[in-house]
Design a protein around this motif. Structure first.
Motif, short mmCIF file in Angstrom:
data_model
loop_
_atom_site.label_atom_id
_atom_site.label_comp_id
_atom_site.label_asym_id
_atom_site.label_seq_id
_atom_site.Cartn_x
_atom_site.Cartn_y
_atom_site.Cartn_z
N ASP A 87 -3.13 -4.11 7.01
CA ASP A 87 -4.17 -3.10 6.94
C ASP A 87 -5.13 -3.49 5.82
O ASP A 87 -4.71 -3.74 4.70
N LEU A 88 -6.42 -3.57 6.15
CA LEU A 88 -7.44 -3.97 5.17
C LEU A 88 -8.43 -2.82 4.99
O LEU A 88 -9.58 -2.90 5.43
N SER A 138 -9.91 -4.84 13.90
CA SER A 138 -9.67 -3.41 14.09
C SER A 138 -9.01 -2.77 12.88
O SER A 138 -9.04 -1.54 12.73
N ARG A 139 -8.41 -3.59 12.01
CA ARG A 139 -7.78 -3.06 10.80
C ARG A 139 -8.73 -3.07 9.60
O ARG A 139 -8.28 -2.91 8.46
N CYS A 140 -10.02 -3.31 9.86
CA CYS A 140 -11.02 -3.35 8.78
C CYS A 140 -12.04 -2.23 9.02
O CYS A 140 -13.16 -2.49 9.51
N PRO A 141 -11.74 -1.01 8.69
CA PRO A 141 -12.63 0.12 9.00
C PRO A 141 -13.93 0.12 8.21
O PRO A 141 -14.89 0.78 8.61
N LEU A 142 -13.99 -0.65 7.09
CA LEU A 142 -15.19 -0.66 6.25
C LEU A 142 -15.93 -2.00 6.31
O LEU A 142 -16.87 -2.20 5.55
N GLU A 184 -0.45 -10.56 -5.60
CA GLU A 184 0.49 -9.64 -6.25
C GLU A 184 -0.16 -8.89 -7.41
O GLU A 184 0.40 -7.90 -7.88
N ARG A 185 -1.32 -9.35 -7.84
CA ARG A 185 -2.04 -8.68 -8.92
C ARG A 185 -3.33 -8.02 -8.42
O ARG A 185 -4.32 -7.92 -9.12
N SER A 231 -1.75 -8.50 0.23
CA SER A 231 -3.10 -8.38 -0.33
C SER A 231 -3.97 -7.37 0.40
O SER A 231 -5.18 -7.35 0.22
N THR A 232 -3.38 -6.56 1.23
CA THR A 232 -4.19 -5.73 2.13
C THR A 232 -4.91 -4.59 1.45
O THR A 232 -6.03 -4.26 1.84
N LYS A 233 -4.35 -3.98 0.48
CA LYS A 233 -4.88 -2.72 -0.05
C LYS A 233 -6.12 -2.91 -0.91
O LYS A 233 -7.08 -2.15 -0.79
N SER A 234 -6.14 -3.90 -1.77
CA SER A 234 -7.22 -4.03 -2.75
C SER A 234 -8.33 -4.97 -2.32
O SER A 234 -9.42 -4.96 -2.90
#
Length: 411
Positions: A191-192, A216-220, A136-137, A168-171
């Motif tokens: 999405d990661l 597949s949700r880890c493009p980097l 959450e942080r 926690s997906t965005k950061s």
């Protein structure tokens, strides 16, 4: 008698004087250190506290008011049960520390990294609260290790829910999980976009599809390590356009049947079975950018592994053979025009691998590490053994540097 009493009194006065002097020196020294600490910028103190475990940071907080104020907002949280005290009677103290710290922790500060290493003895409420608190942080690095075994005792894995991953997906840039069950019926909503490093050790997926969809949700994603991962299904094909480094440990090498990674530069595979079918599947055009190749712990190495090495891996610069078993009745031949670094690690000085034929005209460094184990079915006199070793090392005359490490005391 009077002189003796005078001597005793004088000794007492000297002792009191010395103690007073020591006290003054201690106070003076403390004042100097305290004055120095007060001059440290907050960023420097935070950096120091980030380099030690959270329990040590708590102890260091008594040094000054500045340290006491900053330790509760350090962006790195490192909670290690074994690093604290491994005794069973200290388990409750460690859990109580986790609960107290969670209450005292500054709720408005972001968390760059959370590392949690402990045993799961049931009652995962505290663990879940910490994970929720971190994600959450906007935690960037999440390293969760639930110890599997210790002193012959096996501990429970941790169930990681989809709800926690969604938060926690965005950061998230680094995800390390050990002894965890990922409960994902689907990956919808996960999405990661920032994840670059993923390490999965003894992670259980209910099916193989969530793992493939997760990738597949880890493009980097650039680094992937699999060790002891399982899913109740057949082997899968791993595909990633961003992956640069892939490491498969012995317990996971059998679950991957094919790799398609056009930007893969480093590939490490350790397994206890024949990996020839797997090698054929990675030697296609989809992995031609490989520069670092390492095989380890295979039951039997074959020449067919290295056929047309330059054609299959035209950019290969580093080749490492780590504790591979010598072939039966076959002489290994390896040839590469572009190879710059070669390492051979064998447990035995009398390894059949020393009979291999190599041709590396542009080699810069060769490292040969030989152990002291002697197989029971092999007998060789010391002179013949040294001649064999001499002939093997002679193949690296073109190399700029050759290093030989031998642990056999007879040599």
């Amino acid at each position: 008698m009077k002189r003796k009493g005078t001597g005793i009194n004088t000794a007492r006065r000297k002792k009191k004087s010395k103690k007073k002097e020591d006290d003054e020196n201690e106070n003076t020294s403390g004042m100097v250190v305290d004055t120095y600490r007060s001059q440290l910028p907050d960023l420097v103190v935070e950096r120091i506290l980030s380099l030690i475990s959270t329990r040590l940071a708590a102890r260091a907080s008594i040094l000054s008011k500045q340290w006491a104020r900053l330790w509760l907002s350090v962006p790195v949280i490192d909670l290690d049960e074994d690093g604290a005290t491994p005794r069973e009677d200290q388990r409750s103290k460690f859990m109580n520390f986790m609960r107290r710290y969670l209450k005292l922790r500054d709720k408005d500060t972001c968390i760059d990294k959370l590392r949690l290493r402990m045993r799961n003895l049931g009652g995962t409420v505290t663990i879940t609260k910490w994970l929720t608190f971190a994600v959450e942080r906007n935690v960037k690095e999440l390293d969760i290790c639930l110890v599997r075994t210790k002193s012959g005792q096996r501990y429970k894995p941790l169930y990681l829910s989809k709800t926690l991953l969604l938060k926690s997906t965005k950061s998230l840039t680094v995800l390390k999980l050990e002894n965890v069950i990922v409960d994902l019926e689907s990956t919808d909503g996960i999405d990661l976009p920032s994840l670059k490093t993923m390490t999965l050790k003894f992670v259980e997926f209910r099916t193989r599809l969530p793992f493939l969809r997760l990738l597949s949700r880890c493009p980097l994603l650039e680094y992937l390590l699999l060790n002891g991962c399982t899913w109740p299904s057949s082997q899968l094909k791993l595909s990633s356009s961003s992956l640069k480094s892939l490491q498969l440990a012995p317990d996971s090498s059998q679950i991957i049947s094919k790799v398609k990674a056009v930007n893969l530069e480093s590939f490490i595979i350790h397994c206890f079975h024949d990996i020839l079918p797997f090698i054929k599947n990675i030697s296609s055009r989809s992995c031609q950018k490989i520069r670092h190749l390492e095989f380890g712990y295979s039951t039997e190495m074959r020449s067919s592994w290295f056929e047309d090495l330059d054609l299959r891996f035209p950019h290969l610069e580093r080749l490492i053979l780590r504790r591979c078993q010598e072939p039966l009745g076959e002489r290994i031949k390896i040839s590469s025009e572009h190879l710059k670094y070669f390492l051979l690690f064998s447990d035995s000085l009398m390894s059949g691998l020393l009979c291999m034929s190599t041709n590396f005209p542009n080699l810069s460094e060769a490292v040969i590490i030989l152990g002291s184990n002697v197989p029971r079915h092999i007998s060789m006199d010391p002179i013949r053994r040294m001649l064999q070793l001499r002939d093997f090392l002679g193949q690296f005359d073109c190399s700029r540097k050759v290093s030989l490490h031998v642990s056999d005391a007879e040599v």
